[in-house]
Design a protein around this motif. Structure first.
Motif, short mmCIF file in Angstrom:
data_model
loop_
_atom_site.label_atom_id
_atom_site.label_comp_id
_atom_site.label_asym_id
_atom_site.label_seq_id
_atom_site.Cartn_x
_atom_site.Cartn_y
_atom_site.Cartn_z
N ASP A 6 -2.77 9.23 8.28
CA ASP A 6 -2.02 9.46 7.05
C ASP A 6 -0.82 10.34 7.28
OD1 ASP A 6 -1.27 9.54 4.45
OD2 ASP A 6 -2.87 10.83 3.76
N GLU A 20 -3.12 12.84 -4.61
CA GLU A 20 -4.45 12.53 -4.11
C GLU A 20 -4.65 11.02 -4.10
OE1 GLU A 20 -7.40 14.56 -6.33
OE2 GLU A 20 -6.71 16.56 -5.77
N TYR A 21 -5.17 10.52 -2.97
CA TYR A 21 -5.51 9.11 -2.87
C TYR A 21 -6.52 8.94 -1.74
CZ TYR A 21 -1.80 9.59 0.61
OH TYR A 21 -1.02 10.03 1.64
N ASN A 22 -7.19 7.81 -1.73
CA ASN A 22 -8.29 7.58 -0.79
C ASN A 22 -7.98 6.37 0.09
OD1 ASN A 22 -10.71 6.95 0.48
ND2 ASN A 22 -11.97 7.57 -1.25
N HIS A 50 6.90 5.58 -3.65
CA HIS A 50 5.65 5.09 -3.10
C HIS A 50 5.47 5.55 -1.65
CE1 HIS A 50 8.78 1.98 -2.36
NE2 HIS A 50 8.34 2.14 -1.12
N ILE A 67 1.12 2.57 -2.00
CA ILE A 67 0.49 3.41 -3.01
C ILE A 67 1.59 4.05 -3.85
CG2 ILE A 67 -0.99 5.41 -3.43
CD1 ILE A 67 -2.44 4.82 -0.85
N LYS A 105 -5.22 3.60 -12.14
CA LYS A 105 -5.75 4.52 -11.13
C LYS A 105 -7.26 4.42 -11.03
CE LYS A 105 -3.99 8.67 -11.23
NZ LYS A 105 -3.49 9.98 -11.72
N VAL A 109 -8.93 3.54 -4.53
CA VAL A 109 -7.81 4.30 -3.97
C VAL A 109 -7.51 5.53 -4.81
CG1 VAL A 109 -5.36 4.18 -3.31
CG2 VAL A 109 -6.83 2.18 -3.00
N GLY A 110 -7.74 5.43 -6.10
CA GLY A 110 -7.46 6.55 -6.99
C GLY A 110 -6.03 6.58 -7.48
N GLN A 111 -5.23 5.56 -7.11
CA GLN A 111 -3.85 5.44 -7.54
C GLN A 111 -3.50 3.96 -7.66
OE1 GLN A 111 -1.96 7.94 -8.42
NE2 GLN A 111 -3.04 9.69 -7.52
N GLU A 112 -2.39 3.66 -8.31
CA GLU A 112 -1.89 2.29 -8.34
C GLU A 112 -1.50 1.86 -6.92
OE1 GLU A 112 1.15 1.64 -11.30
OE2 GLU A 112 0.43 3.34 -12.46
N TYR A 113 -1.73 0.61 -6.59
CA TYR A 113 -1.41 0.14 -5.25
C TYR A 113 -1.08 -1.35 -5.27
CZ TYR A 113 -6.06 -1.92 -5.23
OH TYR A 113 -7.17 -2.68 -5.55
#
Length: 334
Positions: A6, A20-22, A50, A67, A105, A109-113
């Motif tokens: 990352d 924060e994202y996964n 992004h 992301i 979200k 992922v915890g976010q838009e992607y």
């Protein structure tokens, strides 16, 4: 061996955004979408809206995972996907294939992607300085062939950046004419000032915006104009090339429906080059052969309307330039 890189601890991009994202979640989603294991996620870069990752699969195939930053939730992702699908289905413009996306979200992922095709090649910005003059002309001929098409609501930087998308009672289109478009862009700044500026700042800047609005009828007639689909960030950083062949255009999240005159301009990167005059002359002649009206509109913009657009869209984040721009408009309006 599975891998995640990352590079968050050493990000040096001036656009770097902490969020924060996964990535493990992104790997799981990619594995499910393609029916094969995603073995690595490596950061490719970061833009203004992004973070971009290369998703490598067990068979060595690669895809892109984008992301999104939290600005303009839902609409930015939906707009980018819709535009790319439209272009893919109805035009000859090369854009990445979208395989899967989520504009919320509420996911692993915890976010838009967006998960999409990885186009072959590199950004034109990395190749441009290595081309000779003939190779640059070869690429510019392909740039000229890229067309614009009609779309809907304005999802562009000036309408949503720095909390502007949270503003209520702001007209974001679709617009029937250029007057309404420019008026909405400036009126939005008045609404923004009233919400986020202190009393002293409001007393200084709101009268300036109101004075600017008074000049609009001179430059824009309230009639039906042509609006076209424009990329919104059409720089050589977003054009992918393999050798001198354009393999695609990426990053459509700020595309929107703009007045046609907003699209009539030189490719900005040829203005920063030692061969500036040669490339400008070449581009102008080639474009005039294809569309004389394009060149007429462009010159009209430079001679009369350029300051208006600068005031409306370029200076909102650089308020020091507003007064100079307004003074020029005052002189032309007197």
């Amino acid at each position: 061996q599975e891998e995640i890189d990352d590079d968050q601890s050493s990000e040096s991009s001036r656009y770097s955004v902490e969020m924060e994202y996964n990535l493990e979640g992104l790997k799981k989603i990619a594995s499910k979408v393609f029916g094969k294991s995603c073995i690595s996620v490596n950061k490719l870069g970061e833009g203004g809206f992004h973070k971009v990752f290369i998703l490598k699969m067990e068979d060595d195939s690669e895809y892109i995972g984008k992301i999104a930053f939290p600005e303009c939730p839902y609409w930015k992702t939906e707009s980018e996907v819709a535009v790319m699908k439209y272009l893919k289905e109805r035009t000859s413009i090369k854009v990445p294939e979208v395989y899967h996306y989520d504009s919320s979200k509420e996911n692993l992922v915890g976010q838009e992607y967006i998960i999409m095709e990885k186009l072959p090649g590199i950004a034109l910005s990395k190749a441009w300085d290595n081309y000779d003059i003939n190779q640059k002309k070869e690429v510019l001929l392909q740039v000229i062939e890229i067309q614009y098409f009609t779309v809907d609501q304005a999802i562009e930087i000036a309408f949503f950046n720095e909390k502007r998308f949270e503003l209520k009672n702001v007209n974001r289109g679709p617009f029937g004419n250029t007057y309404d478009y420019i008026f909405a862009a400036i009126d939005k700044e008045i609404v923004y000032s009233k919400k986020y500026f202190n009393e002293e700042e409001q007393e200084k800047w709101i009268p300036i915006y109101e004075e600017f609005l008074s000049f609009l009828p001179k430059y824009f007639k309230n009639n039906n104009d042509i609006f076209v689909l424009t990329h919104g960030d059409f720089y050589h950083t977003n054009i992918i090339v393999d050798g001198t062949k354009i393999t695609g255009v990426v990053d459509w999240e700020c595309s929107g429906s703009y007045p046609v005159e907003c699209s009539c301009n030189y490719p900005c990167w040829i203005l920063e080059n030692p061969d500036d005059h040669l490339l400008k002359d070449f581009w102008t002649e080639e474009m005039r052969n294809r569309d004389p009206e394009f060149i007429r509109i462009m010159y009209d913009m430079y001679e009369s309307k350029g300051e208006i657009y600068d005031f409306a869209f370029l200076y909102y984040a650089e308020r020091g330039g507003i007064l100079n721009s307004l003074e020029s408009i005052r002189k032309n309006g007197s």
